[in-house]
Design a protein around this motif. Sequence first.
Motif, mmCIF file in Angstrom:
data_model
loop_
_atom_site.group_PDB
_atom_site.id
_atom_site.type_symbol
_atom_site.label_atom_id
_atom_site.label_comp_id
_atom_site.label_asym_id
_atom_site.label_seq_id
_atom_site.Cartn_x
_atom_site.Cartn_y
_atom_site.Cartn_z
ATOM 1 N N VAL A 670 45.882 45.491 32.681
ATOM 2 C CA VAL A 670 45.242 46.809 33.596
ATOM 3 C C VAL A 670 43.818 47.063 32.556
ATOM 4 O O VAL A 670 43.072 47.562 32.417
ATOM 5 C CB VAL A 670 45.561 46.902 34.124
ATOM 6 C CG1 VAL A 670 44.567 48.380 34.612
ATOM 7 C CG2 VAL A 670 46.308 46.846 35.434
ATOM 8 N N LEU A 695 42.009 40.876 38.487
ATOM 9 C CA LEU A 695 42.815 41.474 39.379
ATOM 10 C C LEU A 695 42.754 40.984 40.668
ATOM 11 O O LEU A 695 44.043 40.854 41.112
ATOM 12 C CB LEU A 695 41.725 43.434 39.478
ATOM 13 C CG LEU A 695 41.961 43.551 38.023
ATOM 14 C CD1 LEU A 695 40.084 44.824 38.729
ATOM 15 C CD2 LEU A 695 42.595 44.650 37.952
ATOM 16 N N SER A 699 46.508 40.599 42.377
ATOM 17 C CA SER A 699 46.689 41.087 43.352
ATOM 18 C C SER A 699 47.784 40.566 44.605
ATOM 19 O O SER A 699 47.905 41.189 45.721
ATOM 20 C CB SER A 699 45.026 41.874 44.284
ATOM 21 O OG SER A 699 45.011 40.372 44.865
ATOM 22 N N MET A 710 46.349 49.642 39.823
ATOM 23 C CA MET A 710 45.073 48.852 39.895
ATOM 24 C C MET A 710 43.824 49.052 40.648
ATOM 25 O O MET A 710 43.119 48.543 40.090
ATOM 26 C CB MET A 710 45.846 47.187 39.664
ATOM 27 C CG MET A 710 44.981 46.296 39.530
ATOM 28 S SD MET A 710 45.490 44.355 40.060
ATOM 29 C CE MET A 710 45.600 44.253 41.687
#
Length: 986
Positions: A670, A695, A699, A710
């Motif tokens: 991140v 990302l 997820s 995030m």
Amino acid sequence: MLGSLGIQTGETVVPGGPPQQQATLAALALRSGHVVPLHELMSAVWGEAAPGSAVMILRTYVWRLRKILESGGCDPQALASVNDGYRLAVPPESVDAFRAERLAADAARAREAGRHDEAAALLAEAVALWRGEPLAGVPGPFAEQQRSRLSELRRQLLEERFALDLLLGRHTQVIPELTAFIAEQPLRERLYGFLMRALYAAGRQGDALAVFGTAREALAAELGLDPGPELRTLHQRILAGDADLVAPAQAPAASPSAREEAAEPAGPSSLPRPAQLPADIADFSGRAATLIALCEALADQDRTALAVATVSGMGGIGKSALALRVAHRVKEEFPDGQLYADLRGTGAEPADPGAVLASFLAALGVPRQEVPGSVEDRARLFRTVLDGRRVLLLLDDARDTAQVKPLLPGAVHCAVVVTSRAHLSGVPSGTHVQLAEFSPAEALSLLRHVVGAHRIDQEEAAAVALVGACAHLPLAVRIVAARLAARPGWTVAYLLARLADERRRLSELRADDLAVSAVFELGYRQLTASQAMVFRSLAPVAWPSIGLAAASAALGLGESETESLLEALVDAALLESPEAGRYRYHELGRDFALHLPRPDTATAGEADFAVERRLLHHLLRMAAEAFHRMVPGDPEHSTISVVTAEPGEHRLATLAQARAWVVAEFDCAVHAVQLLVARGESAEPELLTVAADLLVALSSFGQDIPYGRMALTARALARVSAQHGNHHAAGRAHFICGNAALQATQLAQARADSQLAAEACRRAGDRSILQQAYNDLGVIAQFEQRYDDAAEHFDQALALARELGHRSGGLTTTLNAALARIRGGRADEALPACDEALSALREMADPHGIAHALCVRGQALHELDRLPEALADYERCLEVCEAERIPGQRAQALYRCAETLRVLGRVESAQDAAARAVAYFRTVPDRDRDRGYALLIHARVSADAGHHEEALAHSREALEVFTRAGLPEAAQARLLVEEATGVMAV
């Protein structure tokens, strides 16, 4: 902590709860002010035997502890969730163990200053804090370690107090307590000496001699040893009726044998007695337990080898101050003198061992012309001169083992203290201390000593933040303390504000000849060019830490070479290695590295770009592997569209390995995206796509990561991607934001972000994420009870999933559509879809999907009134969740199971299942809808059990949750509130 564990509010002591909850509280309280990661809490409470549901259990404990704090009038947010752990922020004085250590340090200072009455009173106050065995009944490895440490601290404090009582002539008063303490600790020889002195001074010579006999028998029976020379000498003096023993002792730290040896001639050449120790530090603070341990190791009269204590740690950590305090504390045990040398190990020209030996020999009276020429001959002569003598050596700032070894005496009664930034593994050290930063209590104590307690106590919150801004580095704390002391007009808050800007923090941490940057500069200058490059290059990206593989990829070097360079930086105390294969900067060390000038400023920016680029590509490759383990039915190349040219190295062979990698590298990943976003217009469009794909891959591990955090980064990525016209990256970033809002039951935000995601994905032709956006829009419509809209969105998602060959994605949508049919009263249509999905998921060996399918199938069976079959599906779902550590799905199955048990009339079992579900969702943020459902079902179960007050409380809480989330289920909760209120009114 110093007895049965509890939380005191006013005059009331509230127990800490079940044993393992107490273990959780102990681990947090004894590291108050610091974040304790979940994996460390698990280790503290269970060691290597943590159950699969440990994370959920810990979250329940934390929730209960917050309730205890709140009931006592404390801010429940004092126990805060931070990243993947928890931090308990309480004043150090509120933890009795910290208070005892502070009192011990105050007593040591009072004694050094000759204020013996005050020192004895402080020690008595410290000992009085113990209410029994520390952490009594608290299980776990951490509690056991702290129980041993705190018990030993009490014993040491009692011994120090006894020594002071004898010094002050309180012989009669101390006899009963000493007798009881010897019964408790029959092998501590020093205690027998104290009691013999006290009895003899009280006119009880016979009893004093009998104590010697008791000591001899106890030591022989248990250890096979005779009393040591100090106790034997004391016995002889009592037999001889030595009148000096009746008067108060003049220096309790010095033994009779030491005084007698000091009175003896030094030897044939009548060598002088050097006293080279620099002056002690008047405001020394902290390190109480370490100080005591080092003093005991050096002053041990029964040792059979040279006592060597090494103190290592990064620059500014307080090594020299601690070593100097230790040396002054024990110097009376070494009547033949003290030798001191600054070895200048961190300087450009370290001290030559031969020159140091020549200086030592001259101080010991060897004529200069008799000093041999070679280092080896000087070392042999040095050992010869010290043979039979008691001399203390302090070797400060050693560079390496080769510099230290020639300076070590051979005499067993000598002792050596060595400080070094590196851990000198080649030095035969009986005691080694690796210093860490101050605890918050120690840092505040130093601030109070230098600035003044009244001034600090007036701004305690700002003072806590100030030492935090100093990263609890002792040198940094001393500098800010000196600046405040020199400027009475400055407030603590004013100086804190000056440190808030990280770009100027190091320039603010400077006072006279003290500067934090200087200690890092000394270490940095000793690095090779390659080591310096690594130190500079990783500083921007290694936050809060970085794994070896990621560091290797970022640097563009092989792992073996990278590991050697990183370990060299650890040896130079410029990096820390909290666990094997993981590295991090000290907070101030990172500031120093970030502001170092680059050798070639023209290419420095491009070099930084290259490091970030390589790291992002590596993280994406690994995340794609992890994604494949979590979602085995979807080909990652169609979801993660930018996997760099070289294939993954297949390091993540199992889902457990994938989950461990994601948890370990999540913060670093991140942060890497945040660095890219911060570049704004200069960000590379291709890297924006890499970041978005990264990302998306992460997820899929939503239950293992702080998804909401995030999403904040994804929102910034969406904005920058839109500015660049990168619809692919913008759509994926919006999808992350919408999915996070959906999980948090923020339906309006979820709908807006999901619609933006769908629009951008259509522009970019990104059908993979478009399918997931349609699925989320269907779930949102289902939550809002717009079942026709939900069916339309699910049909769109399912069509795309089939086109793309996304089996996992398609099956998830199938189950979501089944849920919509169940909610719409068409459970008979949902059941065949569940059976089809469950069969496919078992074929794919997808445990998360299987658990979800079983839970949905159970709901369909429940609605069809096939209750035993529904219960069987829920139980199978719970088994899968336990085996695969899927806590969120487990809690959902629990409250659904509770509803079925209730209808079956098994109210007691239903209450247990509903209570466990509620407890879980109370500890997990952003799961309002599930929490509301669990409360609603718990209310129904409580009403059926006749517990109407509980039913009313749960239904009111459910109403509050559903109303706040804007969910239509608020109507059901309102009806339950009215029913419970009506029943209680009758």
